[in-house]
Write a protein that holds these residues in place. Structure first.
Motif, PDB file in Angstrom:
ATOM      1  N   LEU A 112       0.795  -1.296   0.152  1.00 32.13           N
ATOM      2  CA  LEU A 112      -0.007   0.125   0.090  1.00 32.13           C
ATOM      3  C   LEU A 112       0.862   1.426   0.147  1.00 32.13           C
ATOM      4  O   LEU A 112       1.575   1.454   1.029  1.00 32.13           O
ATOM      5  N   PHE A 113       1.013   1.741  -1.031  1.00 32.52           N
ATOM      6  CA  PHE A 113       2.126   3.214  -1.389  1.00 32.52           C
ATOM      7  C   PHE A 113       0.894   4.220  -0.834  1.00 32.52           C
ATOM      8  O   PHE A 113       0.139   4.517  -1.487  1.00 32.52           O
ATOM      9  N   VAL A 114       1.542   4.805   0.281  1.00 28.54           N
ATOM     10  CA  VAL A 114       0.538   6.169   0.931  1.00 28.54           C
ATOM     11  C   VAL A 114       1.121   7.530   0.647  1.00 28.54           C
ATOM     12  O   VAL A 114       2.319   7.470   0.910  1.00 28.54           O
ATOM     13  N   HIS A 115       0.132   8.195   0.362  1.00 32.99           N
ATOM     14  CA  HIS A 115       0.519   9.388   0.096  1.00 32.99           C
ATOM     15  C   HIS A 115      -0.585  10.276   0.684  1.00 32.99           C
ATOM     16  O   HIS A 115      -1.762  10.218   0.311  1.00 32.99           O
ATOM     17  N   ALA A 116      -0.282  11.499   1.514  1.00 33.98           N
ATOM     18  CA  ALA A 116      -1.192  12.223   2.165  1.00 33.98           C
ATOM     19  C   ALA A 116      -1.738  13.309   1.007  1.00 33.98           C
ATOM     20  O   ALA A 116      -0.986  13.916   0.554  1.00 33.98           O
ATOM     21  N   ALA A 117      -2.919  13.674   1.005  1.00 34.40           N
ATOM     22  CA  ALA A 117      -3.494  14.316  -0.262  1.00 34.40           C
ATOM     23  C   ALA A 117      -3.103  16.020   0.121  1.00 34.40           C
ATOM     24  O   ALA A 117      -2.861  16.851  -0.869  1.00 34.40           O
ATOM     25  N   LYS A 118      -3.032  16.310   1.528  1.00 35.69           N
ATOM     26  CA  LYS A 118      -2.631  17.545   1.825  1.00 35.69           C
ATOM     27  C   LYS A 118      -1.347  18.165   1.338  1.00 35.69           C
ATOM     28  O   LYS A 118      -1.098  19.046   1.182  1.00 35.69           O
ATOM     29  N   GLU A 119      -0.490  16.976   0.873  1.00 30.52           N
ATOM     30  CA  GLU A 119       0.846  17.341   0.520  1.00 30.52           C
ATOM     31  C   GLU A 119       0.869  17.516  -1.098  1.00 30.52           C
ATOM     32  O   GLU A 119       2.265  18.151  -1.720  1.00 30.52           O
ATOM     33  N   GLY A 120      -0.032  17.330  -1.732  1.00 28.96           N
ATOM     34  CA  GLY A 120       0.106  17.814  -3.255  1.00 28.96           C
ATOM     35  C   GLY A 120       0.507  16.629  -4.028  1.00 28.96           C
ATOM     36  O   GLY A 120       0.363  15.519  -3.651  1.00 28.96           O
ATOM     37  N   GLU A 121       1.103  16.959  -4.968  1.00 31.11           N
ATOM     38  CA  GLU A 121       1.762  15.843  -5.841  1.00 31.11           C
ATOM     39  C   GLU A 121       3.057  15.196  -5.184  1.00 31.11           C
ATOM     40  O   GLU A 121       3.377  15.788  -3.970  1.00 31.11           O
ATOM     41  N   LEU A 122       3.252  14.312  -5.691  1.00 29.28           N
ATOM     42  CA  LEU A 122       4.715  13.455  -5.329  1.00 29.28           C
ATOM     43  C   LEU A 122       5.811  14.254  -5.269  1.00 29.28           C
ATOM     44  O   LEU A 122       6.092  14.849  -6.542  1.00 29.28           O
ATOM     45  N   ASP A 123       6.590  13.925  -4.237  1.00 28.07           N
ATOM     46  CA  ASP A 123       8.077  14.396  -4.591  1.00 28.07           C
ATOM     47  C   ASP A 123       9.158  13.700  -5.297  1.00 28.07           C
ATOM     48  O   ASP A 123       8.659  12.507  -5.616  1.00 28.07           O
TER      49      ASP A 123
END
Length: 417
Positions: A112-123
């Motif tokens: 499960l690759f998790v990314h918080a929506a509040k951070e915007g796009e991926l770094d």
């Protein structure tokens, strides 16, 4: 198979293919069998632990605004191992990254690759990791789900912009948007709408389907890894055999060229010696010098000088040939204090010759010629170049033996898997 035996087998393969260390470690995990493993991976404070708590319906994994997960945390729930890894970049010493990547690459059946929506796009780091995971999924069949967390912290239009931006970065990726907070509030407050808007239920459904495919995926990955490693070993063995054959052929050809060249040189100097020893003049060299001849030029002295000159010329021709083949100095174990005598020419030919019969026996008679050839060939085999070539051949033989042993070990591992 016991652990010690498995370690020895892995060592046999790893010693030949160190580049396959990761695949061998993964095979060790697969050979252990057991329940499916779901791992969350992502950056620090992106809601990984909170997401896992909602998926297993209990507060098992530590949740806080500060760094809480500093090592791998595992929970067995309904036949599934849920694995919480430290966040990427949480530890400047990279120890957390090591734990996180171990969980993602070695242990997980589903990531499960998790990314918080509040951070915007991926770094950049997230993009690189996600691309590696996607490529690995295509290769091995292991599954990866992109989970966009903390969607409750953005307005609907902002969330759509973030999703569009991420789709622009990783085209074709399905985003599973969830809010662990909404789900918890909905469950505790019996608010069905919040539960539905949390996205947890659809994610569970996708997870259940993915979990049902784990046995087949594991079997496929086992076949894939064993097949790849076996193919690489067999290709390596073929290249090693070809290289060894080339070395052995070179060894034989070098010796043939040396033998043929030495015979040619000995034939040439032998003809020159024959002209000296077959001269139709008396052999005055055999006449001993009298005391009164000490400071006189006598026929005996002149003849011995003529013989020595012929001998020296022959030696010069032979030595030039030997130098061209790297046959110069004696092996260390044969050397003496007088350095000028530590040459192959001196060891085989001596320093001087006084009589025609000595020249004839050495250069014209078959036994003498054979002895010279035999002695020079022996020193040729002791020369540095030949020693180096033999060492290369021995190394090639050892490498082939190691590869054969690695293939045998791999067969045992595959049979036990």
């Amino acid at each position: 198979m016991d652990g010690r035996t498995r370690e020895l087998l892995h060592h046999d393969v790893l010693s030949v293919l160190p580049n396959r260390a990761h695949d061998l470690a993964r095979l060790r995990e697969l050979a252990g069998g057991g329940e499916p493993i779901v791992t969350v991976i992502g950056k620090y404070n992106h809601g990984k632990s909170r997401l896992l708590n909602e998926l297993v319906d209990r507060d098992i994994f530590a949740v806080a605004d500060k760094r809480e997960t500093v090592k791998l945390s595992v929970w067995l729930h309904r036949g599934v191992h849920w694995l919480d890894a430290p966040g990427l970049d949480a530890d400047v010493g990279t120890e957390d990254d090591r734990h996180a990547l171990q969980a993602a690459w070695l242990q997980a059946d589903i990531r499960l690759f998790v990314h918080a929506a509040k951070e915007g796009e991926l770094d950049a780091k997230e993009l690189a990791l996600l691309e590696e995971l996607r490529m690995d999924a295509l290769r091995t069949g292991r599954q990866i789900l992109f989970v966009l967390t903390q969607i409750d912290q953005l307005a609907e239009d902002e969330l759509e912009k973030v999703q569009a931006a991420i789709h622009g970065q990783v085209a074709g990726t399905v985003l599973h948007a969830v809010s662990a907070t909404r789900h918890r509030q909905g469950v505790e407050g019996a608010k069905t709408l919040l539960v539905e808007k949390s996205g947890i239920r659809p994610l569970r459904a996708v997870l259940n389907e993915a979990l049902s495919r784990v046995p087949d995926a594991r079997a496929y990955e086992l076949r894939l890894l064993f097949g790849e490693i076996r193919d690489e070993l067999e290709e390596l063995q073929a290249r090693q055999a070809q290289a060894l054959e080339s070395l052995r052929r070179n060894q034989i050809q070098q010796r043939q060229r040396f033998d043929e060249g030495l015979d040619t040189v000995l034939d040439k100097v032998g003809r020159g010696i024959e002209e000296v020893v077959d001269a139709h003049v008396p052999d005055h060299a055999v006449i001993a010098d009298a005391a009164q001849d000490k400071y006189q030029v006598t026929r005996a002295k002149l003849e011995r000088a003529r013989i020595q000159i012929a001998y020296s010329r022959a030696c010069i021709h032979i030595d030039a040939f030997l130098v061209g083949h790297g046959v110069v100095g004696l092996p260390k174990e044969q050397q003496i204090a007088a350095g000028s005598l530590n040459t192959v020419m001196v060891a085989v030919m001596g320093v001087s010759v006084k009589f025609r019969e000595d020249l004839r026996s050495r250069f014209c008679a078959v036994p003498g010629r054979a002895r010279m050839h035999r002695e020079f060939a022996r020193y040729y085999e002791l020369s540095e170049d030949r020693e180096v070539l033999r060492a290369k051949i021995a190394g090639g033989e050892a490498a082939i033996a190691a590869t054969k042993q690695a293939l045998a070990a791999l067969r045992v591992m595959e049979a036990a898997a």
